[in-house]
Design a protein around this motif. Structure first.
Motif, short mmCIF file in Angstrom:
data_model
loop_
_atom_site.label_atom_id
_atom_site.label_comp_id
_atom_site.label_asym_id
_atom_site.label_seq_id
_atom_site.Cartn_x
_atom_site.Cartn_y
_atom_site.Cartn_z
N ILE A 1 -3.47 12.49 -3.00
CA ILE A 1 -4.32 12.13 -4.14
C ILE A 1 -5.19 10.93 -3.76
CG2 ILE A 1 -4.34 11.34 -6.53
CD1 ILE A 1 -1.75 12.85 -6.98
N CYS A 2 -4.54 9.81 -3.45
CA CYS A 2 -5.30 8.61 -3.08
C CYS A 2 -4.33 7.59 -2.50
CB CYS A 2 -6.00 8.04 -4.32
SG CYS A 2 -7.02 6.59 -3.99
N ARG A 3 -4.86 6.75 -1.62
CA ARG A 3 -4.08 5.60 -1.18
C ARG A 3 -4.23 4.52 -2.24
NH1 ARG A 3 -5.07 1.21 3.43
NH2 ARG A 3 -6.49 0.60 1.78
N THR A 4 -3.12 3.93 -2.65
CA THR A 4 -3.12 2.93 -3.72
C THR A 4 -2.50 1.64 -3.23
OG1 THR A 4 -0.97 3.65 -4.58
CG2 THR A 4 -2.93 4.76 -5.45
N ARG A 5 -2.70 0.60 -4.04
CA ARG A 5 -2.11 -0.70 -3.75
C ARG A 5 -1.22 -1.07 -4.92
NH1 ARG A 5 -5.98 -5.79 -3.28
NH2 ARG A 5 -6.48 -4.93 -5.33
N CYS A 6 0.00 -1.47 -4.65
CA CYS A 6 0.96 -1.82 -5.69
C CYS A 6 0.97 -3.33 -5.87
CB CYS A 6 2.37 -1.33 -5.33
SG CYS A 6 3.59 -1.65 -6.61
N LEU A 7 0.77 -3.78 -7.09
CA LEU A 7 0.81 -5.20 -7.43
C LEU A 7 2.18 -5.53 -7.98
CD1 LEU A 7 -2.66 -5.33 -9.19
CD2 LEU A 7 -2.13 -5.61 -6.77
N ASN A 8 2.69 -6.70 -7.67
CA ASN A 8 4.05 -7.17 -8.00
C ASN A 8 5.09 -6.10 -7.70
OD1 ASN A 8 2.94 -5.82 -10.39
ND2 ASN A 8 4.80 -6.47 -11.46
N PRO A 9 5.19 -5.62 -6.43
CA PRO A 9 6.15 -4.55 -6.10
C PRO A 9 7.57 -5.06 -6.05
CG PRO A 9 5.10 -5.34 -4.11
CD PRO A 9 4.45 -6.10 -5.24
N PRO A 10 8.54 -4.20 -6.32
CA PRO A 10 9.94 -4.57 -6.14
C PRO A 10 10.32 -4.56 -4.66
CG PRO A 10 9.77 -2.30 -6.84
CD PRO A 10 8.38 -2.86 -6.86
N GLU A 11 11.53 -4.97 -4.37
CA GLU A 11 12.00 -4.99 -2.99
C GLU A 11 12.23 -3.57 -2.48
OE1 GLU A 11 12.50 -7.40 -0.82
OE2 GLU A 11 11.74 -8.95 -2.19
N HIS A 12 11.95 -3.38 -1.18
CA HIS A 12 12.24 -2.13 -0.49
C HIS A 12 11.54 -0.93 -1.14
CE1 HIS A 12 15.17 -4.75 1.27
NE2 HIS A 12 15.93 -4.77 0.17
N LEU A 13 10.32 -1.11 -1.52
CA LEU A 13 9.56 -0.05 -2.18
C LEU A 13 9.13 1.01 -1.17
CD1 LEU A 13 8.34 0.65 -4.99
CD2 LEU A 13 6.22 -0.39 -4.18
N TYR B 1 0.83 -1.20 0.00
CA TYR B 1 0.00 0.00 0.00
C TYR B 1 0.87 1.25 0.00
CZ TYR B 1 -3.93 -3.05 0.69
OH TYR B 1 -4.88 -4.01 0.51
N ILE B 2 0.52 2.18 -0.89
CA ILE B 2 1.33 3.38 -1.12
C ILE B 2 0.42 4.60 -1.08
CG2 ILE B 2 2.74 4.61 -2.82
CD1 ILE B 2 3.56 1.85 -3.89
N LEU B 3 0.87 5.63 -0.38
CA LEU B 3 0.16 6.91 -0.39
C LEU B 3 0.72 7.76 -1.53
CD1 LEU B 3 -1.79 8.99 0.84
CD2 LEU B 3 0.11 9.78 2.27
N LEU B 4 -0.14 8.14 -2.46
CA LEU B 4 0.25 8.94 -3.62
C LEU B 4 -0.16 10.40 -3.39
CD1 LEU B 4 1.46 8.78 -6.48
CD2 LEU B 4 -0.87 8.49 -7.35
N THR B 5 0.81 11.32 -3.48
CA THR B 5 0.54 12.75 -3.25
C THR B 5 1.13 13.57 -4.38
OG1 THR B 5 2.58 13.10 -1.97
CG2 THR B 5 0.62 12.43 -0.75
N ASN C 1 -6.37 19.78 3.58
CA ASN C 1 -7.80 19.68 3.53
C ASN C 1 -8.27 18.25 3.37
OD1 ASN C 1 -8.11 22.42 3.70
ND2 ASN C 1 -7.95 22.71 1.49
N ALA C 2 -7.35 17.25 3.33
CA ALA C 2 -7.74 15.87 3.11
C ALA C 2 -7.55 15.05 4.37
CB ALA C 2 -6.93 15.27 1.97
N CYS C 3 -8.04 13.83 4.33
CA CYS C 3 -7.93 12.96 5.49
C CYS C 3 -7.21 11.70 5.06
CB CYS C 3 -9.31 12.63 6.04
SG CYS C 3 -9.27 11.55 7.46
N ILE C 4 -6.07 11.38 5.67
CA ILE C 4 -5.28 10.20 5.35
C ILE C 4 -5.49 9.19 6.47
CG2 ILE C 4 -3.00 9.34 4.81
CD1 ILE C 4 -2.20 12.22 4.25
N GLN C 5 -5.80 7.94 6.12
CA GLN C 5 -6.02 6.91 7.12
C GLN C 5 -4.92 5.87 7.02
OE1 GLN C 5 -9.83 5.30 6.41
NE2 GLN C 5 -10.93 7.21 6.67
N ALA C 6 -4.42 5.45 8.14
CA ALA C 6 -3.46 4.36 8.18
C ALA C 6 -3.92 3.33 9.19
CB ALA C 6 -2.06 4.87 8.54
#
Length: 749
Positions: free
Chosen positions: A37-49, A27-31, A180-185
């Motif tokens: 912008i949006c919380r995203t999910r990375c498929l087939n991620p590399p190491e140490h992303l 899971y990656i936070l994209l800004t 102005n946004a709300c980030i959830q973890a």
């Protein structure tokens, strides 16, 4: 590319984690510009992303070479509907403009590619490359994005965070507010001996102003324990609403300086027409009519980005000094508007867009941070549609609601004012209300004048106190420029081009350098830079017992009636003598940010000294020998000029032409010029200035006396600090004054 079904099958059901047992989800936070912008999910991620990707740049696809890069995929994992909307807006922008978003880190470079035209925005391809080999001991989850992060750890944790990353979970939720946004973890907790790390992004304080406003928020309990990790977080400044009052104090000494700031903006926008007026309007919240100041121009207007930049509290100054531009510091609109009143609304239109901005002390009263609602539209054919690229529909509705609640503007009044732009016209309208008060009344008072455009009693805006500004050596109490807006705007620009209206009446601009008698041009070198001073006698100023130097900067008046030399010590010395000097972008002196004075520095002190010397020499040479005529004699300017109402060029009148016969609106095809607007503006021959004779009145046909002589001043050396003057014809019967500064002996001829 993965299908939507494959993506859905990989979503956790018992809690969201940053990595699962198979290590295929991440899971990656994209800004962008530190805005979520949006919380995203990375498929087939590399190491140490890295867990946080901040988009540093957006460039055309043609500028990116993707050969040899690896690829992964991002899919949206929104926490709320706002994230979903921002994700779609972001991808629509990339798709519509065929752009690539770039996120760079210390070891990584990610290239978010635009989706295909048939894409439903669920799986987005990302190309990436790793420039250096990272030290694996850093552990997963600590991205190289240079951000501030915090590791949330359960109480009494003993084990190292890398021991067991995935075990049965209990969900702990937290809310991190950024702008102005709300980030959830969410954090996965197993037992006291095993812990999986989670990144908690610390809130940004005083984030940059934008058109976004908080509509939807997500609430989560606080974490049980927090430990600082990674680099130190940056501390941003928070703008308290009370700072708006502080900005207005920049023009506390003279309220016309605040109006001049807004006039400068119109000139910089290449406006040809400017209207300034105060009128009454009904304010539902106050339950009565209130006065509202309006400043309307036909300049090129502002885009949404320009409006947002206008709301910044200052911006980077340009490296080059543009002599054709006045605005430089980025605070003029805020300081000017907040000095005039508590609330200001800006309505601006370009050829393709329209924006509304609301700078208000009333709206922000009691708030902890400053909110500036902005609503923008784009042109679609002959209509204006809401621009959802720069704002969401919910944000626009919220901002419009705030504007309607705290201002006299409802949808009908906004539509009426927008109609002033007519078809595809550009310009900016500024409306200010809750005007500054003077005791129990307003600081400004206004007079609409006589109906029908009478030239005998024209409308004006006045300072209620009628006080004269303090100047060394000032003895006259007749300085209309200090309390009459019409008089001030007559001379505010060295070369007037805009048509300015005050309370519906046209201001007759008065270019000082072209309205003097016995003109002399002096050139000097001040600390290696040239200075050009025009000196002469003005009949109007002589009658009002005024004198001094008018100092302009980039063609805009900064100081008026500045007494120098003997003028400071003797009220009679220099009476009627006016000097005009302009810093034409050569950097000789520098102006204060309120544009009502110059910085006290060595070049300015040297300039004052030189001005005093030249003014004293001019007074001695021109007015020690006097030819006194009968009482009531008037002195015409050396040349008389008239301005075309269409091309705004100045045309020189023929000698002896009766200026009283000129119509209110004069054009180049009329007498005495009878030419075309395309012809260049006339100029006096360099080095020679003709001095007109003394006359008994401006109309030479009535009660006129024969000319007593024509004098010509010849400039012999423009490079030295002084100019040699030679009399081509001497006045007859001179009467020597006893001494400069003492009463003059008068004799009627």
């Amino acid at each position: 590319m993965l299908s939507d079904a494959d993506v859905d099958n990989k979503i956790p059901t018992q809690g969201l984690r940053y990595a699962d047992a198979s290590d295929s989800e991440y899971y990656i936070l994209l800004t962008k510009d530190k805005k979520p912008i949006c919380r995203t999910r990375c498929l087939n991620p590399p190491e140490h992303l890295p867990h946080h990707w901040n988009v540093n740049d957006i460039v055309p696809t043609s500028k990116i070479i993707l050969d040899g890069m690896s690829h992964c995929f991002l899919s949206p994992a929104p926490e709320c509907s706002r994230d979903h909307n921002e994700w779609r807006r972001f991808l629509i922008y990339l798709q519509g403009r065929d752009m690539v978003a770039i996120a760079k880190f210390k070891f990584w470079e990610f290239y978010i590619l635009p989706p295909d035209q048939t894409s439903n925005f669920t799986n987005i391809r990302v190309a990436y490359k790793m420039e250096k080999t990272r030290n694996a001991s850093n552990g997963r989850g600590h991205g190289e994005s240079g951000r501030s992060c915090q590791v949330v750890r359960p109480t009494a944790t003993k084990a190292n965070i890398n021991d067991s990353p995935t075990l049965p979970v209990n969900i702990v939720k937290e809310t991190v507010s950024r702008g102005n946004a709300c980030i959830q973890a969410r954090v996965s907790d197993t037992s006291e001996d095993n812990f999986s790390p989670v990144l908690k992004f610390s809130p940004v304080v005083g984030d940059r102003l934008s058109s976004e406003s908080t509509i939807e928020t997500c609430s989560r309990p606080e974490p049980r324990a927090v430990k600082q990790a990674g680099p130190l977080e940056k501390n941003f400044v928070r703008a308290d609403p009370s700072y708006l009052q502080t900005l207005g104090q920049a023009h506390s000494g003279w309220i016309f300086g605040a109006i001049a700031e807004l006039v400068d903006n119109s000139r910089d926008a290449k406006a040809t027409k400017l209207e300034i007026s105060i009128e009454s309007i009904y304010f539902k919240k106050a339950g009565k009519d209130i006065p509202m100041l309006s400043i309307i121009d036909d300049g090129h207007g502002m885009t949404h980005q320009d409006v947002v930049r206008m709301t910044y509290f200052g911006h980077k100054q340009p490296d080059a000094d543009d002599p054709n531009r006045i605005g430089r510091f980025g605070v003029g609109f805020k300081t000017g508007a907040m000095r005039l009143g508590k609330d200001a609304l800006v309505l601006t239109q370009t050829a393709d867009s329209r924006s509304i901005a609301f700078l208000s002390q009333s709206l922000n009263q009691g708030k902890d941070n400053l909110e500036i609602p902005i609503v923008s539209y784009y042109r679609k054919g002959q209509f204006m549609e809401l621009d959802t690229v720069v704002q969401s529909e919910a944000t626009a509705k919220y901002n419009l609601k705030s504007i309607k609640e705290f201002s006299p503007f409802n949808k009908y009044l906004i539509g009426e004012k927008a109609g002033l732009f007519q078809d595809k016209c550009t310009g900016t309208q500024i409306y200010i209300w809750n005007l500054d008060q003077w005791g129990s009344n307003y600081c400004l008072e206004w007079d609409n004048g006589l109906n029908g455009g009478s030239s005998f009693h024209q409308g004006d805006i006045l300072i209620r106190s009628r006080r004269i500004r303090s100047r060394p050596g000032q003895i006259s109490q007749k300085v209309p420029l200090d309390y009459s807006l019409r008089s001030y705007l007559e001379v505010i620009f060295l070369v007037p081009r805009m048509k300015i209206y005050v309370q519906g009446s046209l201001v007759r601009s008065r270019p000082l350098a072209k309205s003097l008698n016995k003109t002399c041009v002096e050139t000097g070198i001040i600390m290696g830079k040239s200075a050009h001073l025009t000196l002469g006698r003005c009949q109007l100023e002589w009658e009002q017992m005024n004198c001094g130097i008018f100092l302009y900067w980039h063609g805009r008046l900064i100081e008026a009636y500045k007494r120098v030399g003997g003028m400071i010590h003797n009220g009679d010395t220099g009476r009627g003598v006016i000097g005009v000097i302009d810093d034409e972008g050569n950097g000789l002196v520098w102006v204060h940010n309120n544009k009502q004075g110059f910085l006290d520095c060595e070049p300015y002190a040297r300039l004052e000294e030189w001005l005093g010397k030249v003014a004293d020499e001019y007074w001695d040479n021109k007015f020690d020998s006097l030819n006194v005529v009968k009482d009531g004699a008037l002195y015409k300017p050396d040349q008389e000029w008239v301005q075309c109402n269409k091309c705004r060029k100045w045309r020189m009148l023929d000698p002896g032409f009766d200026t009283k016969s000129l119509p209110v609106e004069w054009f180049c095809y009329m007498k005495p010029f009878e030419g075309l607007c395309d012809l260049p503006e006339q100029k006096v021959d360099a080095g020679v200035v003709t001095v007109s004779a003394k006359r008994t009145g401006y109309d030479s046909r009535e009660n006129s006396l024969p000319f007593e002589g024509i004098a010509t001043i010849k400039v012999e050396d423009m490079s030295s600090d002084s100019i040699g003057l030679s009399r081509m014809a001497e006045d007859s019967s001179p009467l020597k004054r006893i001494r400069r500064g003492l009463p003059r002996a008068c004799k009627k001829v």
